[in-house]
Design a protein around this motif. Structure first.
Motif, PDB file in Angstrom:
ATOM      1  N   SER A  13      53.329 -30.082  26.592  1.00  0.00           N
ATOM      2  CA  SER A  13      52.806 -30.246  25.243  1.00  0.00           C
ATOM      3  C   SER A  13      53.901 -30.691  24.282  1.00  0.00           C
ATOM      4  CB  SER A  13      52.213 -28.924  24.763  1.00  0.00           C
ATOM      5  OG  SER A  13      51.235 -28.505  25.667  1.00  0.00           O
ATOM      6  N   ALA A  14      53.580 -30.752  22.996  1.00  0.00           N
ATOM      7  CA  ALA A  14      54.522 -31.210  21.966  1.00  0.00           C
ATOM      8  C   ALA A  14      55.702 -30.254  21.838  1.00  0.00           C
ATOM      9  CB  ALA A  14      53.809 -31.325  20.630  1.00  0.00           C
ATOM     10  N   LEU A  15      56.746 -30.726  21.206  1.00  0.00           N
ATOM     11  CA  LEU A  15      58.011 -30.009  21.045  1.00  0.00           C
ATOM     12  C   LEU A  15      57.836 -28.695  20.301  1.00  0.00           C
ATOM     13  CD1 LEU A  15      61.135 -29.863  20.980  1.00  0.00           C
ATOM     14  CD2 LEU A  15      61.025 -31.197  18.884  1.00  0.00           C
ATOM     15  N   THR A  16      58.454 -27.650  20.840  1.00  0.00           N
ATOM     16  CA  THR A  16      58.557 -26.381  20.164  1.00  0.00           C
ATOM     17  C   THR A  16      59.996 -25.940  20.292  1.00  0.00           C
ATOM     18  OG1 THR A  16      56.323 -25.740  20.765  1.00  0.00           O
ATOM     19  CG2 THR A  16      57.806 -23.987  20.104  1.00  0.00           C
ATOM     20  N   ALA A  17      60.739 -25.971  19.220  1.00  0.00           N
ATOM     21  CA  ALA A  17      62.147 -25.607  19.282  1.00  0.00           C
ATOM     22  C   ALA A  17      62.328 -24.238  18.663  1.00  0.00           C
ATOM     23  CB  ALA A  17      62.990 -26.630  18.537  1.00  0.00           C
ATOM     24  N   SER A  18      62.799 -23.290  19.448  1.00  0.00           N
ATOM     25  CA  SER A  18      63.104 -21.966  18.955  1.00  0.00           C
ATOM     26  C   SER A  18      64.168 -21.330  19.820  1.00  0.00           C
ATOM     27  CB  SER A  18      61.897 -21.041  18.964  1.00  0.00           C
ATOM     28  OG  SER A  18      60.707 -21.617  19.275  1.00  0.00           O
ATOM     29  N   ALA A  19      64.693 -20.229  19.364  1.00  0.00           N
ATOM     30  CA  ALA A  19      65.728 -19.513  20.103  1.00  0.00           C
ATOM     31  C   ALA A  19      65.090 -18.477  21.008  1.00  0.00           C
ATOM     32  CB  ALA A  19      66.671 -18.827  19.119  1.00  0.00           C
ATOM     33  N   CYS A  20      65.897 -17.860  21.878  1.00  0.00           N
ATOM     34  CA  CYS A  20      65.392 -16.843  22.799  1.00  0.00           C
ATOM     35  C   CYS A  20      65.303 -15.465  22.187  1.00  0.00           C
ATOM     36  CB  CYS A  20      66.302 -16.760  24.020  1.00  0.00           C
ATOM     37  SG  CYS A  20      65.912 -18.005  25.209  1.00  0.00           S
ATOM     38  N   ALA A  21      66.055 -15.216  21.158  1.00  0.00           N
ATOM     39  CA  ALA A  21      66.089 -13.879  20.576  1.00  0.00           C
ATOM     40  C   ALA A  21      64.730 -13.531  19.978  1.00  0.00           C
ATOM     41  CB  ALA A  21      67.158 -13.817  19.491  1.00  0.00           C
ATOM     42  N   CYS A  82      61.265 -15.723  24.838  1.00  0.00           N
ATOM     43  CA  CYS A  82      61.899 -17.026  25.069  1.00  0.00           C
ATOM     44  C   CYS A  82      61.069 -18.089  24.359  1.00  0.00           C
ATOM     45  CB  CYS A  82      61.996 -17.303  26.569  1.00  0.00           C
ATOM     46  SG  CYS A  82      62.992 -18.747  26.967  1.00  0.00           S
ATOM     47  N   GLY A  83      61.501 -18.443  23.155  1.00  0.00           N
ATOM     48  CA  GLY A  83      60.743 -19.342  22.293  1.00  0.00           C
ATOM     49  C   GLY A  83      60.346 -20.645  22.968  1.00  0.00           C
ATOM     50  N   GLY A  84      59.068 -20.955  22.932  1.00  0.00           N
ATOM     51  CA  GLY A  84      58.548 -22.194  23.487  1.00  0.00           C
ATOM     52  C   GLY A  84      58.111 -22.108  24.934  1.00  0.00           C
ATOM     53  N   LEU A  85      58.509 -21.088  25.667  1.00  0.00           N
ATOM     54  CA  LEU A  85      58.189 -20.995  27.090  1.00  0.00           C
ATOM     55  C   LEU A  85      56.685 -20.905  27.323  1.00  0.00           C
ATOM     56  CD1 LEU A  85      59.172 -20.786  30.030  1.00  0.00           C
ATOM     57  CD2 LEU A  85      59.330 -18.306  29.686  1.00  0.00           C
ATOM     58  N   GLY A  86      56.014 -20.022  26.612  1.00  0.00           N
ATOM     59  CA  GLY A  86      54.575 -19.862  26.792  1.00  0.00           C
ATOM     60  C   GLY A  86      53.791 -21.088  26.367  1.00  0.00           C
ATOM     61  N   TYR A 107      65.749 -22.598  31.588  1.00  0.00           N
ATOM     62  CA  TYR A 107      65.704 -23.469  30.416  1.00  0.00           C
ATOM     63  C   TYR A 107      64.286 -23.982  30.218  1.00  0.00           C
ATOM     64  CZ  TYR A 107      70.723 -23.301  30.948  1.00  0.00           C
ATOM     65  OH  TYR A 107      72.019 -22.854  31.064  1.00  0.00           O
ATOM     66  N   VAL A 108      63.755 -23.775  29.026  1.00  0.00           N
ATOM     67  CA  VAL A 108      62.432 -24.297  28.689  1.00  0.00           C
ATOM     68  C   VAL A 108      62.504 -25.819  28.746  1.00  0.00           C
ATOM     69  CG1 VAL A 108      60.655 -24.454  26.891  1.00  0.00           C
ATOM     70  CG2 VAL A 108      61.944 -22.317  27.197  1.00  0.00           C
ATOM     71  N   LEU A 109      61.504 -26.450  29.348  1.00  0.00           N
ATOM     72  CA  LEU A 109      61.420 -27.913  29.361  1.00  0.00           C
ATOM     73  C   LEU A 109      60.459 -28.335  28.255  1.00  0.00           C
ATOM     74  CD1 LEU A 109      61.248 -28.672  33.173  1.00  0.00           C
ATOM     75  CD2 LEU A 109      63.210 -28.875  31.637  1.00  0.00           C
ATOM     76  N   GLU A 110      60.964 -29.155  27.345  1.00  0.00           N
ATOM     77  CA  GLU A 110      60.181 -29.606  26.199  1.00  0.00           C
ATOM     78  C   GLU A 110      59.917 -31.097  26.309  1.00  0.00           C
ATOM     79  OE1 GLU A 110      62.981 -28.584  23.166  1.00  0.00           O
ATOM     80  OE2 GLU A 110      62.239 -26.526  23.027  1.00  0.00           O
ATOM     81  N   GLN A 111      58.710 -31.500  25.949  1.00  0.00           N
ATOM     82  CA  GLN A 111      58.390 -32.926  25.954  1.00  0.00           C
ATOM     83  C   GLN A 111      58.303 -33.419  24.521  1.00  0.00           C
ATOM     84  OE1 GLN A 111      54.771 -34.166  27.848  1.00  0.00           O
ATOM     85  NE2 GLN A 111      55.403 -36.282  27.812  1.00  0.00           N
ATOM     86  N   ALA A 120      65.466 -24.198  25.005  1.00  0.00           N
ATOM     87  CA  ALA A 120      66.105 -22.888  24.929  1.00  0.00           C
ATOM     88  C   ALA A 120      66.463 -22.349  26.316  1.00  0.00           C
ATOM     89  CB  ALA A 120      65.173 -21.906  24.219  1.00  0.00           C
ATOM     90  N   GLY A 121      67.582 -21.665  26.406  1.00  0.00           N
ATOM     91  CA  GLY A 121      68.002 -20.984  27.622  1.00  0.00           C
ATOM     92  C   GLY A 121      67.779 -19.496  27.461  1.00  0.00           C
ATOM     93  N   CYS A 122      67.177 -18.857  28.459  1.00  0.00           N
ATOM     94  CA  CYS A 122      66.813 -17.449  28.364  1.00  0.00           C
ATOM     95  C   CYS A 122      67.057 -16.743  29.692  1.00  0.00           C
ATOM     96  CB  CYS A 122      65.339 -17.325  27.989  1.00  0.00           C
ATOM     97  SG  CYS A 122      64.896 -18.262  26.523  1.00  0.00           S
ATOM     98  N   GLY A 123      67.450 -15.485  29.633  1.00  0.00           N
ATOM     99  CA  GLY A 123      67.719 -14.703  30.836  1.00  0.00           C
ATOM    100  C   GLY A 123      66.458 -14.134  31.456  1.00  0.00           C
ATOM    101  N   LEU A 124      66.443 -14.086  32.788  1.00  0.00           N
ATOM    102  CA  LEU A 124      65.325 -13.497  33.532  1.00  0.00           C
ATOM    103  C   LEU A 124      65.443 -11.983  33.594  1.00  0.00           C
ATOM    104  CD1 LEU A 124      65.155 -15.969  36.538  1.00  0.00           C
ATOM    105  CD2 LEU A 124      63.413 -15.676  34.765  1.00  0.00           C
TER     106      LEU A 124
END
Length: 139
Positions: A13-21, A82-86, A107-111, A120-124
């Motif tokens: 889907s469209a870009l969602t830029a956010s942090a993991c916190a 993890c912002g944008g992952l869902g 790392y979330v893949l954004e289109q 964003a990079g987030c820990g498992l």
């Protein structure tokens, strides 16, 4: 080695830029409740063998299900949202071993405009073996 999770094939889907916190006011009471209902069927694992991962399902910004060769499913609840992952439902990871472990970074893949980029990079979290409850298996 860089791997793209099988779920990345799903249309992005469209870009969602956010942090993991976690963001103010956006905490979940129990992120493990995202997606189909499950029951825990064993002790949590710290790592999964990457060559045994058959498919992944992003359930939310904090929950990913890993379906394995042989039929087992593991649910990882990320320690932080993890912002944008869902929204994107796609991620990649990089590992030098044949294992994906707790606290490794995905790392979330954004289109954006037809191109895919690393977000964003987030820990498992730990990988908890689960079974779907029959009534909630629909994806």
């Amino acid at each position: 080695m860089t791997r793209i999770a099988p779920v990345a094939i799903v249309a992005l889907s469209a870009l969602t830029a956010s942090a993991c916190a976690p963001m103010d006011g956006e905490t979940r009471a129990d992120p493990a409740l995202a997606g189909p209902a499950v029951t825990v069927v064993g002790e949590a694992e710290n790592c999964l063998r990457t060559n045994q991962i058959r498919e992944t399902h992003v359930r939310s910004d904090q929950v990913i299900d890993f379906e394995m060769q042989g039929g087992k499913t593991y649910r990882s609840v990320l320690p932080n949202r993890c912002g944008g992952l869902g929204f994107e439902e796609a991620f990649s990871y990089r590992t030098s071993l044949n294992q994906l472990c707790k606290q490794e970074i995905i790392y979330v893949l954004e289109q954006t405009g037809g191109t895919v980029r690393q977000g964003a990079g987030c820990g498992l979290g730990e990988f908890v073996p689960v079974e779907y409850l029959e009534d909630d298996v629909a994806d």
